[in-house]
Design an enzyme around this catalytic site. Structure first.
Site, PDB file in Angstrom:
ATOM      1  N   HIS A  26      17.130  24.968 -26.230  1.00  0.00           N
ATOM      2  CA  HIS A  26      17.269  26.347 -25.763  1.00  0.00           C
ATOM      3  C   HIS A  26      18.250  27.069 -26.697  1.00  0.00           C
ATOM      4  O   HIS A  26      19.284  26.502 -27.069  1.00  0.00           O
ATOM      5  CB  HIS A  26      17.876  26.388 -24.363  1.00  0.00           C
ATOM      6  CG  HIS A  26      17.019  25.783 -23.288  1.00  0.00           C
ATOM      7  ND1 HIS A  26      16.250  26.541 -22.445  1.00  0.00           N
ATOM      8  CD2 HIS A  26      16.827  24.496 -22.925  1.00  0.00           C
ATOM      9  CE1 HIS A  26      15.625  25.741 -21.576  1.00  0.00           C
ATOM     10  NE2 HIS A  26      15.956  24.492 -21.848  1.00  0.00           N
TER      11      HIS A  26
ATOM     12  N   ASN B 225      18.349  20.045 -22.532  1.00  0.00           N
ATOM     13  CA  ASN B 225      18.433  19.445 -21.202  1.00  0.00           C
ATOM     14  C   ASN B 225      17.655  18.136 -21.230  1.00  0.00           C
ATOM     15  O   ASN B 225      16.498  18.111 -21.652  1.00  0.00           O
ATOM     16  CB  ASN B 225      17.840  20.385 -20.147  1.00  0.00           C
ATOM     17  CG  ASN B 225      18.633  21.673 -20.008  1.00  0.00           C
ATOM     18  OD1 ASN B 225      19.840  21.681 -20.199  1.00  0.00           O
ATOM     19  ND2 ASN B 225      17.954  22.763 -19.688  1.00  0.00           N
TER      20      ASN B 225
ATOM     21  N   HIS C 243      12.882  20.095 -26.430  1.00  0.00           N
ATOM     22  CA  HIS C 243      13.118  21.487 -26.834  1.00  0.00           C
ATOM     23  C   HIS C 243      14.601  21.804 -26.808  1.00  0.00           C
ATOM     24  O   HIS C 243      15.338  21.305 -25.962  1.00  0.00           O
ATOM     25  CB  HIS C 243      12.354  22.469 -25.938  1.00  0.00           C
ATOM     26  CG  HIS C 243      12.560  22.250 -24.470  1.00  0.00           C
ATOM     27  ND1 HIS C 243      11.921  21.257 -23.781  1.00  0.00           N
ATOM     28  CD2 HIS C 243      13.358  22.894 -23.573  1.00  0.00           C
ATOM     29  CE1 HIS C 243      12.287  21.294 -22.515  1.00  0.00           C
ATOM     30  NE2 HIS C 243      13.173  22.265 -22.362  1.00  0.00           N
TER      31      HIS C 243
ATOM     32  N   SER D  81      12.757  20.326 -17.225  1.00  0.00           N
ATOM     33  CA  SER D  81      11.553  20.561 -16.411  1.00  0.00           C
ATOM     34  C   SER D  81      10.275  20.456 -17.225  1.00  0.00           C
ATOM     35  O   SER D  81       9.204  20.282 -16.651  1.00  0.00           O
ATOM     36  CB  SER D  81      11.629  21.931 -15.728  1.00  0.00           C
ATOM     37  OG  SER D  81      11.676  22.967 -16.688  1.00  0.00           O
TER      38      SER D  81
ATOM     39  N   ILE E  38       9.802  32.028 -21.108  1.00  0.00           N
ATOM     40  CA  ILE E  38       9.091  32.909 -20.169  1.00  0.00           C
ATOM     41  C   ILE E  38      10.017  33.387 -19.044  1.00  0.00           C
ATOM     42  O   ILE E  38       9.756  34.439 -18.444  1.00  0.00           O
ATOM     43  CB  ILE E  38       7.843  32.169 -19.618  1.00  0.00           C
ATOM     44  CG1 ILE E  38       6.758  33.149 -19.203  1.00  0.00           C
ATOM     45  CG2 ILE E  38       8.197  31.211 -18.485  1.00  0.00           C
ATOM     46  CD1 ILE E  38       5.408  32.492 -18.968  1.00  0.00           C
TER      47      ILE E  38
HETATM   48  P1  5GP Z   1      13.908  22.767 -19.380  1.00  0.00           P
HETATM   49  O1  5GP Z   1      14.150  23.135 -17.937  1.00  0.00           O
HETATM   50  O2  5GP Z   1      12.876  21.683 -19.481  1.00  0.00           O
HETATM   51  O3  5GP Z   1      15.139  22.488 -20.167  1.00  0.00           O
HETATM   52  O4  5GP Z   1      13.313  24.074 -20.052  1.00  0.00           O
HETATM   53  C1  5GP Z   1      11.980  24.442 -19.955  1.00  0.00           C
HETATM   54  C2  5GP Z   1      11.911  25.915 -20.219  1.00  0.00           C
HETATM   55  O5  5GP Z   1      10.552  26.251 -20.428  1.00  0.00           O
HETATM   56  C3  5GP Z   1      12.411  26.778 -19.051  1.00  0.00           C
HETATM   57  O6  5GP Z   1      13.509  27.592 -19.483  1.00  0.00           O
HETATM   58  C4  5GP Z   1      11.189  27.610 -18.674  1.00  0.00           C
HETATM   59  O7  5GP Z   1      11.516  28.938 -18.318  1.00  0.00           O
HETATM   60  C5  5GP Z   1      10.336  27.543 -19.920  1.00  0.00           C
HETATM   61  N1  5GP Z   1       8.926  27.652 -19.676  1.00  0.00           N
HETATM   62  C6  5GP Z   1       8.216  27.038 -18.689  1.00  0.00           C
HETATM   63  N2  5GP Z   1       6.908  27.354 -18.776  1.00  0.00           N
HETATM   64  C7  5GP Z   1       6.795  28.188 -19.851  1.00  0.00           C
HETATM   65  C8  5GP Z   1       5.671  28.857 -20.447  1.00  0.00           C
HETATM   66  O8  5GP Z   1       4.525  28.741 -20.025  1.00  0.00           O
HETATM   67  N3  5GP Z   1       5.927  29.634 -21.531  1.00  0.00           N
HETATM   68  C9  5GP Z   1       7.197  29.788 -22.037  1.00  0.00           C
HETATM   69  N4  5GP Z   1       7.332  30.584 -23.106  1.00  0.00           N
HETATM   70  N5  5GP Z   1       8.269  29.170 -21.498  1.00  0.00           N
HETATM   71  C10 5GP Z   1       8.075  28.382 -20.419  1.00  0.00           C
END
Ligand code: 5GP
Ligand code: ZN
Length: 114
Positions: A102, A87, A100, A95, A31
């Site tokens: 990326h 991450n 997941h 977060s 997103i």
């Molecule tokens: P992290 O920071 O945990 O490695 O990555 C989490 C990712 O999830 C972030 O890049 C963030 O932009 C994405 N993200 C958070 N909320 C949502 C959402 O509601 N929908 C989508 N498609 N991505 C999200």
């Protein structure tokens, strides 16, 4: 897990732009893209993070990486290149606590990351 954002995306209770789906994994657009192309590839089954993965998760982890490769090709990143990253935890910048990968590309990516 009903309170997990990505489990709710798997359950189609929260909308996402889905790029790929099979029995084990789901890929959708991030997103808040960190580049011209940014997808997330997740196991459908809830695992909080890489730290929580067990030897019996090896097959799904392999499928995750292969799906990340296929999604990168689907997004046209195969020739130019891309980054696949997980991450983990606070210092890793995690977060969302559903494992997941990326897949980021479409511009030159700096190394080392910030
Ligand atoms: P992290 O920071 O945990 O490695 O990555 C989490 C990712 O999830 C972030 O890049 C963030 O932009 C994405 N993200 C958070 N909320 C949502 C959402 O509601 N929908 C989508 N498609 N991505 C999200
Ligand atoms: Zn989850």
């Amino acid at each position: 897990m009903s309170d997990c954002l990505f489990c709710n995306i798997v359950a189609k209770k929260i909308p996402a732009e889905i790029l790929f789906e099979n029995a084990a994994v789901l890929a959708f657009r991030d997103i808040r893209p960190a580049g011209p192309q940014h997808a997330l590839v997740i196991p459908k089954a809830h695992v909080p993070g890489l730290r929580d993965s067990k030897p019996e998760d090896a097959a799904v982890l392999g499928l995750l990486v292969l799906a990340a490769r296929d999604v990168a090709e689907q997004l046209g990143l195969g020739e130019s290149g891309y980054r696949v990253v997980i991450n983990q935890g606070r210092d890793g910048g995690q977060s969302v606590f559903h494992l997941h990968c990326h897949v980021i590309g479409g511009r030159p990516l700096a190394w080392p990351p910030g």
